[in-house]
Design a protein around this motif. Structure first.
Motif, PDB file in Angstrom:
ATOM      1  N   PRO A 194      42.697  37.042  34.926  1.00 48.67           N
ATOM      2  CA  PRO A 194      43.447  36.979  36.192  1.00 48.67           C
ATOM      3  C   PRO A 194      43.580  35.528  36.649  1.00 48.67           C
ATOM      4  O   PRO A 194      42.615  34.787  36.659  1.00 48.67           O
ATOM      5  N   TRP A 200      48.647  37.258  35.770  1.00 48.48           N
ATOM      6  CA  TRP A 200      47.649  37.457  34.710  1.00 48.48           C
ATOM      7  C   TRP A 200      48.077  36.728  33.453  1.00 48.48           C
ATOM      8  O   TRP A 200      49.251  36.447  33.266  1.00 48.48           O
ATOM      9  N   LEU A 229      48.864  43.425  40.103  1.00 54.57           N
ATOM     10  CA  LEU A 229      49.468  42.715  38.970  1.00 54.57           C
ATOM     11  C   LEU A 229      50.960  42.547  39.244  1.00 54.57           C
ATOM     12  O   LEU A 229      51.687  43.522  39.354  1.00 54.57           O
TER      13      LEU A 229
END
Ligand code: PEP
Ligand code: MG
Length: 953
Positions: A194, A200, A229
């Motif tokens: 991350p 990411w 995400l």
């Protein structure tokens, strides 16, 4: 593919000069089993054309295209000359790389090397290296730049989870040729990192071809491992190439600008933020590369030198590639493009020089960059097409049109003009799952339909075509790309159609007639799936047997036809080699193709009469013409049946004279069928197809295989092969020739072969070698002077000393009036004549054989043509030589008695005419035929000759 390794390198050698260096390289290639000793001449000839010095102390000697036959196996040998070898123009070579390659691999190696040679000064390092491994490292180990451009960014993808996003990133890297198929797996096994702010990072070194960084974002933020995400970087990692981009990324994150990436809806912004290559917004121009052997060193040098004349920057990239491209001024960068003939080059120029530089580049490319070039065939075709706005008028009732005869027979019936409906559909889908399901269902339905076509096909050629369609329908690369579009929110129709178009365009861009026809197959299968998705059904068929009229008929249209309902096929476009024509022939449906756009304007149900043998189309013919056509058809069918039953018997006149009836074929695969149809020999093997089917001149071995196949299938029957007969009117893509104002009177047939003796020599070698103790007859096309024959004969005889053939006859085609007139001289020297009446008639009567309105008058039964035939036969027989006729006239029912009466010994015709010609010969007596011929020679027109023969019955 050419690879470099230490075992290929000789270190610390010395050569007094370039000639010695070439000899040493040639020896190394021979020792390595890569080439024969004769390849040295190729290396020398290539240097004579232009130096192979590449820069940085490296030269890459390689053979000319003509000496590729001396290559046994693709490979390279390297020799280091620490003291240097003078390569001309004051250039010193410390490393010479000898390449033995059949074709494309050469460009690939250049691409590899130029990447290494593009940066810094390598020459001293190459000179001072002590170990071969060092050299390999220097050549291969030069760091490659990180690929990071628009094609590696996928934004707002309709995906559901992390795995799908990862898979999308891997797919982009695979498409950009940064990674091969194992990469996605490597990526999936690596540990996601991350970066903060929903971004990411993943990377893998597995299956990486070159370093590249992809960035993908989901349409909606995802939850992953308890975190949000919003975007994923996927790195195809190799060395340190990504360091700079990573540093830029850190700057973006530290500067609190992560949203510029995670919320971007324009790939350009992402690339700019990460310091990747963004194509400048300069004036630009896209041009096709015309050079037969691609952008190799010589044309690239001409291009770079031209660019250097301009003060500002000029860049070029392959069309379809993203990024800023390379400098046109850099020779090595140009070579690194690996551009091939037919590929489109996208040039851009700094605004201050664009007005001067772009036209200059265009002129240079069009004139071939110092090489003779041939325009691309597809473009020629496009130039001939009428303007898009022009809507042609339908041909009026009672009119006649000539088209290409694609499948024989007479057909009569109402027209069903089928113009494809426009498919209307939404661009955006209603959710990935729903669209995916719809597409799967449509593909399944179409697969079922195509499978039924495969199962129901009684003929192997049709089965093969539709099996290939099934494979296209399931092509994993196509499905992958469609899936990516679905994920990006496209509807099933839009995703499917877009990818089918792109794949078909890639095929068509190869500018090869055969491959372009495969594009038609792709479009066919694409249209079927689209019709299924859009719920489109085609218009009702008339109740009585009809003539299907279409722009172009796709293979599945033909194979799906009910033979009982479709009397004939007529198309506006297309050629006789298209799959649809092959299928029509196999199904026995008469067909005319390429009749022109006007036929699409015909009213539905207009009565049409088409003759698939002569190519004649009659529109709304009167009652008498219809009746006559129907009678002719019945009589022809009856004759055909009777003749077929006797096809394997010899053709002997009623008074005992046997005429050999042979087949004209264009490909080795047709031989067995010709024999089964009664051929006693092959009287004309047109070798053009062997050459046209290849992307470059076929090697001796490739040709040998073809010729052997024909001889094998003939099982001892004679074979007459015609050497390559191409020229101005039918150019080969890899044989560039200046265009001619009047190609039929230009460099064609033997004239062309004598200008390129290397190609003729290779063909003759292949022919002689394929004989293997069997009888072989070779003839030269379009001979117009005694000298041409002698040069060609001498070459064949010289080669025969090297490659002995016990039973060899050498002859010529009589296709030019001057050859017929000189027959008394030529007959002393040749073993036989074969009269090509197609060309002989056009040259004798001065009517272009393909002329849209005059060609019907180019009748081989004109007494002027008959006189030339008569002179030829008399001259040959006076010297005990035999004469054949291999033009279309030999299969004309009315012409057979005349040709026999003139004394012709052999008739060579298309395989499907053999039985009929034999039957016709059996009806004759030699004495009556002779009288008929004598009378015909005294008449004043072709019409009078035809009337005379018709009156005989
Ligand atoms: C001819 O000209 O008659 C002949 C047989 O050659 P082609 O048709 O291939 O030109
Ligand atoms: Mg000809």
């Amino acid at each position: 593919m050419l690879e470099l390794d230490a075992s290929q390198i000789q270190m610390g050698c010395h050569a007094a000069d370039k000639a010695q260096a070439l000899a040493m390289l040639s020896e190394a290639l021979v020792e390595g089993g890569l080439a024969t000793a004769a390849y040295l001449q190729g290396l020398q000839a290539r240097e004579a054309q232009g130096s192979t010095f590449l820069g940085q102390g490296v030269a890459i000697p390689h053979g000319t295209p003509q000496t590729r036959d001396h290559v046994l196996r693709t490979g390279v040998r390297l020799i280091q000359f620490p003291e240097g070898v003078d390569w001309g123009n004051g250039q010193q070579v410390y490393l010479a790389i000898g390449i033995a390659a059949q074709s494309d691999e050469h460009l690939h190696l250049l691409q590899l090397l130029t990447r290494a040679l593009g940066e810094g000064d390598l020459s001293q390092a190459l000179r001072q290296a002590r170990e071969p491994e060092q050299l390999v490292e220097l050549l291969q180990g030069a760091p490659q730049a990180l690929a990071l451009d628009g094609q590696l960014v996928g934004l707002g993808l309709q995906i559901e989870d992390f795995d799908e996003l990862l898979w999308q990133g891997a797919r982009l890297l695979r498409q950009a040729e940064c990674a091969s198929s194992g990469f996605a797996l490597g990526l999936a096994r690596s540990e996601p990192l991350p970066l903060g702010e929903g971004l990411w990072w993943l990377h893998s070194e597995q299956s990486v071809l070159r370093p590249g960084l992809a960035f993908v974002t989901p349409a909606q933020p995802l939850q992953f491992r308890g975190e949000v995400l919003k975007g994923l970087f996927c790195l195809a990692s190799q060395g340190e190439a990504h360091r700079q981009a990573l540093e830029r990324l850190c700057d973006v994150l530290i500067g609190g600008r992560a949203a510029e990436l995670s919320e971007a809806n324009d790939s350009r912004r992402v690339i700019e933020a990460l310091g990747g290559e963004v194509a400048p917004d300069w004036p630009s121009l896209t041009l096709p590369l015309l050079n037969a052997h691609g952008l190799h060193a010589r044309p690239a040098k001409v291009l770079s030198e031209l660019a250097q004349r301009f003060g500002g920057e000029l860049r070029v990239r392959l069309s379809g590639d993203e990024g800023a491209g390379v400098s046109v001024k850099s020779l090595s960068r140009l070579l690194s493009l690996g551009a091939r003939r037919g590929q489109m080059l996208h040039f851009s120029a700094e605004p201050s020089i664009a007005a001067d530089a772009l036209p200059a580049l265009q002129a240079a490319l069009e004139s071939g960059l110092g090489e003779a070039v041939e325009p691309l065939l597809a473009e020629q075709g496009a130039a001939l097409l009428p303007a898009a706005a022009h809507v042609p008028m339908a041909p009026p009732a009672g009119s006649q049109l000539m088209a290409v005869a694609a499948s024989p027979g007479i057909a009569i019936g109402p027209a069903l003009v089928r113009i494809f409906p426009r498919f209307e559909y939404a661009e955006h889908g209603k959710g990935v799952d729903a669209e995916r399901q719809r597409l799967q269902a449509a593909r399944a339905v179409v697969a079922g339909q195509v499978q039924r076509l495969v199962d129901g096909a009684g003929v192997a050629s049709i089965r093969e075509i539709f099996s290939a369609h099934l494979a296209m329908l399931d092509d994993p690369a196509l499905i992958d790309d469609v899936e990516a579009r679905l994920l990006a929110g496209a509807s099933a129709e839009a995703a499917w159609q877009h990818e089918i178009d792109a794949a078909a365009q890639r095929q068509e861009a190869l500018h090869d007639a055969l491959l372009a026809e495969r594009a038609a197959d792709l479009r066919d299968i694409g249209r079927r799936v689209l019709a299924q998705l859009c719920g489109v059904t085609l218009p009702d068929e008339p109740r009585e047997p009809y003539i299907l009229v279409m722009d172009e008929v796709a293979p599945s249209d033909v194979a799906g036809l009910d033979r009982q309902r479709v009397a004939g096929i007529l198309t506006a476009r297309g050629g006789a080699t298209a799959h649809s024509a092959i299928i029509a022939r196999a199904l026995g449906i008469p067909a005319l193709v390429g009749a022109g756009e006007a036929v699409l304007a015909l009213a539905q149900n207009t009565l049409l009469l088409l003759d698939g043998d002569s190519g004649l189309l009659r529109v709304a013919p009167d009652q008498d013409t219809q009746q006559q056509a129907l009678h002719e058809r019945e009589a022809a069918q009856l004759r055909q049946q009777q003749a077929h039953a006797e096809r394997l018997h010899p053709a002997i006149t009623r008074d005992g004279v046997q005429i050999e009836v042979a087949a004209n074929i264009g490909a080795s695969g047709e031989t067995a069928e010709a024999v089964a149809l009664g051929a006693e020999a092959v009287g004309l093997l047109r070798t053009e197809l062997v050459f046209m089917e290849h992307a470059q001149a076929p090697s001796q071995a490739a040709q040998e295989r073809e010729y052997r196949r024909v001889l094998d299938a003939l099982g001892g029957r004679p074979l007459v092969v015609r050497t390559l007969d191409v020229g101005g009117d039918k150019p080969l893509p890899y044989w560039p020739m200046p265009s001619e104002e009047n190609p039929f009177l230009g460099v064609r047939g033997i004239r062309l072969s004598l200008q390129r003796p290397d190609i003729l020599e290779t063909q003759l070698r292949a022919l002689l070698a394929s004989a293997d103790g069997r009888a072989l007859r070779i003839m030269f096309p379009m001979v117009s002077t005694v000298e041409e024959w002698r040069v060609a004969r001498d070459m064949a005889q010289r080669l025969r000393e090297e490659i002995p053939v016990a039973d060899l006859q050498l002859g010529i085609m009589i296709e030019v009036p001057s050859a017929a007139l000189m027959a008394p001289v030529l007959a002393r020297e040749v073993d036989f004549f074969s009269i090509g009446t197609n060309d002989l008639t056009q040259y004798c009567l001065a009517i272009d054989r393909g002329h849209p309105t005059l060609s019907a008058q180019a009748d081989g039964l004109h007494p002027a043509v008959l006189r030339l035939i008569s002179m030829t036969v008399d001259a040959a027989h006076a010297h005990g030589k035999w004469v054949g006729v291999c033009g279309e006239l030999a299969s004309d029912r009315l012409a057979v008695p005349l040709l026999v009466g003139l004394g012709v010994d052999e008739l060579s015709v298309s395989p499907r005419s053999i039985a009929l010609v034999k039957a016709r010969v059996r009806e004759l007596t030699m004495s009556a035929a002779r009288t008929l011929a004598e009378q015909a020679l005294t008449l004043d027109s072709a019409a009078a000759v035809r009337a005379l023969i018709a009156g005989m019955h």
